[in-house]
Design a protein around this motif. Structure first.
Motif, PDB file in Angstrom:
ATOM      1  N   UNK A 112      42.409  70.424  23.340  1.00 33.11           N
ATOM      2  CA  UNK A 112      41.127  70.057  23.943  1.00 33.11           C
ATOM      3  C   UNK A 112      40.832  70.904  25.186  1.00 33.11           C
ATOM      4  N   UNK A 113      41.856  71.161  25.989  1.00 32.21           N
ATOM      5  CA  UNK A 113      41.660  72.000  27.178  1.00 32.21           C
ATOM      6  C   UNK A 113      41.276  73.424  26.763  1.00 32.21           C
ATOM      7  N   UNK A 114      41.938  73.929  25.733  1.00 31.73           N
ATOM      8  CA  UNK A 114      41.607  75.276  25.241  1.00 31.73           C
ATOM      9  C   UNK A 114      40.185  75.311  24.680  1.00 31.73           C
ATOM     10  N   UNK A 115      39.781  74.258  23.980  1.00 34.24           N
ATOM     11  CA  UNK A 115      38.418  74.182  23.463  1.00 34.24           C
ATOM     12  C   UNK A 115      37.412  74.122  24.613  1.00 34.24           C
ATOM     13  N   UNK A 116      37.753  73.380  25.659  1.00 37.11           N
ATOM     14  CA  UNK A 116      36.903  73.307  26.847  1.00 37.11           C
ATOM     15  C   UNK A 116      36.686  74.694  27.442  1.00 37.11           C
ATOM     16  N   UNK A 117      37.771  75.451  27.587  1.00 36.63           N
ATOM     17  CA  UNK A 117      37.668  76.797  28.182  1.00 36.63           C
ATOM     18  C   UNK A 117      36.923  77.751  27.268  1.00 36.63           C
ATOM     19  N   UNK A 140      31.299  70.392  26.095  1.00 34.04           N
ATOM     20  CA  UNK A 140      31.072  68.958  26.257  1.00 34.04           C
ATOM     21  C   UNK A 140      31.833  68.142  25.230  1.00 34.04           C
ATOM     22  N   UNK A 141      31.932  68.634  23.985  1.00 39.36           N
ATOM     23  CA  UNK A 141      32.704  67.912  22.977  1.00 39.36           C
ATOM     24  C   UNK A 141      34.150  67.726  23.420  1.00 39.36           C
ATOM     25  N   UNK A 142      34.728  68.782  23.980  1.00 38.06           N
ATOM     26  CA  UNK A 142      36.100  68.675  24.490  1.00 38.06           C
ATOM     27  C   UNK A 142      36.172  67.715  25.665  1.00 38.06           C
ATOM     28  N   UNK A 143      35.172  67.762  26.542  1.00 34.78           N
ATOM     29  CA  UNK A 143      35.196  66.888  27.719  1.00 34.78           C
ATOM     30  C   UNK A 143      35.023  65.424  27.335  1.00 34.78           C
ATOM     31  N   UNK A 144      34.268  65.146  26.257  1.00 37.62           N
ATOM     32  CA  UNK A 144      34.120  63.762  25.807  1.00 37.62           C
ATOM     33  C   UNK A 144      35.472  63.159  25.461  1.00 37.62           C
ATOM     34  N   UNK A 158      33.020  54.701  32.072  1.00 35.36           N
ATOM     35  CA  UNK A 158      32.390  55.906  32.602  1.00 35.36           C
ATOM     36  C   UNK A 158      32.040  56.901  31.498  1.00 35.36           C
ATOM     37  N   UNK A 159      32.834  56.901  30.430  1.00 35.30           N
ATOM     38  CA  UNK A 159      32.581  57.861  29.349  1.00 35.30           C
ATOM     39  C   UNK A 159      31.261  57.568  28.649  1.00 35.30           C
ATOM     40  N   UNK A 160      30.888  56.284  28.558  1.00 38.32           N
ATOM     41  CA  UNK A 160      29.621  55.929  27.907  1.00 38.32           C
ATOM     42  C   UNK A 160      28.454  56.566  28.664  1.00 38.32           C
ATOM     43  N   UNK A 161      28.469  56.415  29.987  1.00 39.63           N
ATOM     44  CA  UNK A 161      27.419  57.004  30.814  1.00 39.63           C
ATOM     45  C   UNK A 161      27.436  58.528  30.695  1.00 39.63           C
ATOM     46  N   UNK A 162      28.612  59.120  30.748  1.00 43.49           N
ATOM     47  CA  UNK A 162      28.762  60.575  30.689  1.00 43.49           C
ATOM     48  C   UNK A 162      28.246  61.121  29.365  1.00 43.49           C
ATOM     49  N   UNK A 163      28.623  60.479  28.260  1.00 40.57           N
ATOM     50  CA  UNK A 163      28.209  60.945  26.936  1.00 40.57           C
ATOM     51  C   UNK A 163      26.701  60.784  26.754  1.00 40.57           C
ATOM     52  N   UNK A 234      37.366  59.394  36.495  1.00 42.45           N
ATOM     53  CA  UNK A 234      37.945  58.592  35.416  1.00 42.45           C
ATOM     54  C   UNK A 234      39.190  59.197  34.761  1.00 42.45           C
ATOM     55  N   UNK A 235      39.204  60.488  34.401  1.00 41.66           N
ATOM     56  CA  UNK A 235      40.368  61.023  33.680  1.00 41.66           C
ATOM     57  C   UNK A 235      41.561  61.243  34.593  1.00 41.66           C
TER      58      UNK A 235
END
Length: 495
Positions: A112-117, A140-144, A158-163, A234-235
């Motif tokens: 997920x971190x690699x996908x984020x980058x 954003x998909x990785x950050x979700x 917090x993820x609901x608001x973020x998404x 949150x994370x």
């Protein structure tokens, strides 16, 4: 043309997919992901040097010349941010190794971190508006997934608001892209710039520009930052450090690229609006930074203040101010990651996340305390650390343009940054120790090594500012003169 331009996006993407199949082998994942970050940082740095030697680097995919195919463009601005992002990611990974826990490591954290980058790099290097959208969505998909890593109640809330916020902004972004394509018949940045200039940016294009401003402001945390403090707190702190250092910066990059290359013909509307939003962002961030006792929220609101400060340079829109924003942007990426890591270490060692419930930590952990002090004065812009030069250039640009209101708010926001972090330093690190010698947790070396690296980087940027001054000057010149970008993309592409 440089085929290496695709490496910062494709290599992490391919490696991330491979790591999905290596889920049980945590140590193997660590080594591969770290080496990938280091290698990509090296490639990005090499490409940045090539830009200084030979000019802007471009890559047309599939043999389709710009503006008809997919184009990646590496100029000083995009490659400087790409190299900085991978330097930060490689360093933060060391902290993640020590703190995230094996259970979470087996929940695909490294893919997920690699996908984020990969998404971050695509956003920085793409030469067209649609692939900027794609880069945002990959990131954003990785950050979700990363924001809910561990599945705690607060993270899910917090993820609901973020998404929801990001799905809405992406939907509006797609609509704006459709209208822009329908109006001008292209999405390539260079050709868009030519056609907006030919049209003279009529009211319809100015309206589209304002819609894009709102979209990127949601993603950058410019005025529309209501989602940010909770989401970034949150994370796990290693992940939060990546969020604080990188995610808002992609939105900032998009604002700089779009409003210097495409929509610069009506600055009385667009850039004035950016200036007003920057002022309100600095005011709101400053109030939030001093209103809370929660350590995570204090540092999250410091992210908000920095967004307002950096975009003040875009609102001023002269060479000095743009240079100052770029200097401060690179500084803030590094030092904000450092701030998150230090607060993460503080919470880990004290098992407390509020500044009114812990004190005297400098007695037991002096290195942690004094690194926090260095971080504080760096973010406040006190010389000779890295934050100083950017603030000086933005102030110079404001004086040259007689933007005295923006100048006043940028200087006042620096005082609030200093005060908010001084509250933490005084309350958490001084006073009578709340942790006895018997209850002291040992300081993990792997938790401190990334912070030491970032502190050294802040000193290096401050004392060795001449080392990147040429790069920053070239980046600002390219942003201020769209013809340089257009000629590099279209002439090299044969259009």
């Amino acid at each position: 043309m440089s085929n290496l331009l695709v490496i910062p996006m494709v290599l992490p993407l391919i490696v991330g997919i491979i790591l999905i199949f290596l889920r049980p082998f945590v140590r193997t994942q660590r080594v591969i992901s770290f080496l990938t970050m280091v290698l990509t940082f090296g490639v990005s740095t090499y490409l940045l040097v090539e830009v200084q030697r030979n000019g802007i680097q471009t890559l047309d995919f599939g043999g389709w010349d710009a503006p008809y195919g997919i184009t990646f463009v590496g100029d000083s601005f995009s490659l400087l941010l790409t190299a900085t992002a991978y330097f930060i990611a490689a360093t933060v990974l060391i902290y993640v190794f020590a703190t995230i826990g094996e259970e979470k490591e087996k929940m695909f954290v490294y893919p997920l971190i690699l996908l984020l980058l990969a998404g971050v790099a695509c956003s920085f290097l793409t030469g067209d508006l649609f692939n900027l959208y794609v880069g945002f969505e990959v990131m954003l998909l990785a950050s979700y997934a990363l924001i809910v890593l561990g599945g705690e109640k607060g993270q899910l809330r917090e993820s609901i608001k973020y998404v929801l916020v990001n799905v809405f902004s992406s939907f509006v972004f797609l609509i704006a892209i459709a209208f822009l394509y329908g109006t001008l018949g292209t999405l390539n940045f260079a050709q868009l710039s030519l056609r907006v200039a030919e049209a003279g940016q009529p009211a319809l294009l100015t309206t589209i520009a304002i819609v894009l401003l709102l979209v990127f402001s949601l993603k950058a945390g410019l005025l529309l930052y209501f989602w940010l403090p909770g989401s970034y707190g949150a994370p796990p702190m290693g992940i939060a450090a990546l969020f604080g250092a990188l995610l808002t910066k992609v939105g900032i990059y998009a604002l700089f690229r779009v409003f210097t290359l495409l929509f610069y013909h009506e600055p009385d509307i667009t850039h004035t609006l950016i200036g007003i939003m920057a002022i309100l962002t600095m005011i709101g961030g400053s109030i939030g930074a001093i209103a809370y006792n929660d350590l995570r929220k204090i540092i999250a609101y410091n992210v908000v203040i920095a967004v307002g400060f950096i975009l003040s340079g875009l609102a001023i829109a002269n060479q000095a101010a743009i240079e100052g924003s770029i200097f401060y942007l690179v500084h803030d990426m590094i030092v904000k990651a450092l701030l998150f890591l230090l607060i993460g270490a503080t919470i880990y060692l004290s098992n407390v996340g509020r500044l009114d419930r812990v004190s005297g930590m400098i007695r037991n952990y002096p290195l942690l305390g004094w690194m926090f002090f260095i971080t504080m004065i760096s973010l406040a812009g006190i010389p000779p650390l890295s934050g100083f030069i950017g603030k000086v250039y933005v102030a110079q640009g404001a004086i040259e343009s007689s933007a005295y209101v923006l100048l006043a708010f940028t200087l006042i926001s620096s005082i609030f940054v200093l005060y908010s972090l001084l509250r933490i330093f005084r309350a958490v690190f001084f006073g009578e120790s709340t942790i006895s010698k018997e209850d002291m947790l040992p300081m993990k070396k792997a938790m401190m090594i990334p912070s030491i690296i970032f502190v050294a980087a802040s000193f290096a940027l401050g004392f060795g500012v001449e080392g990147i001054a040429g790069v920053v000057s070239d980046a600002a010149e390219t942003l201020m003169n769209p013809t340089i970008y257009i000629e590099a993309v279209l002439n090299q592409g044969g259009a």
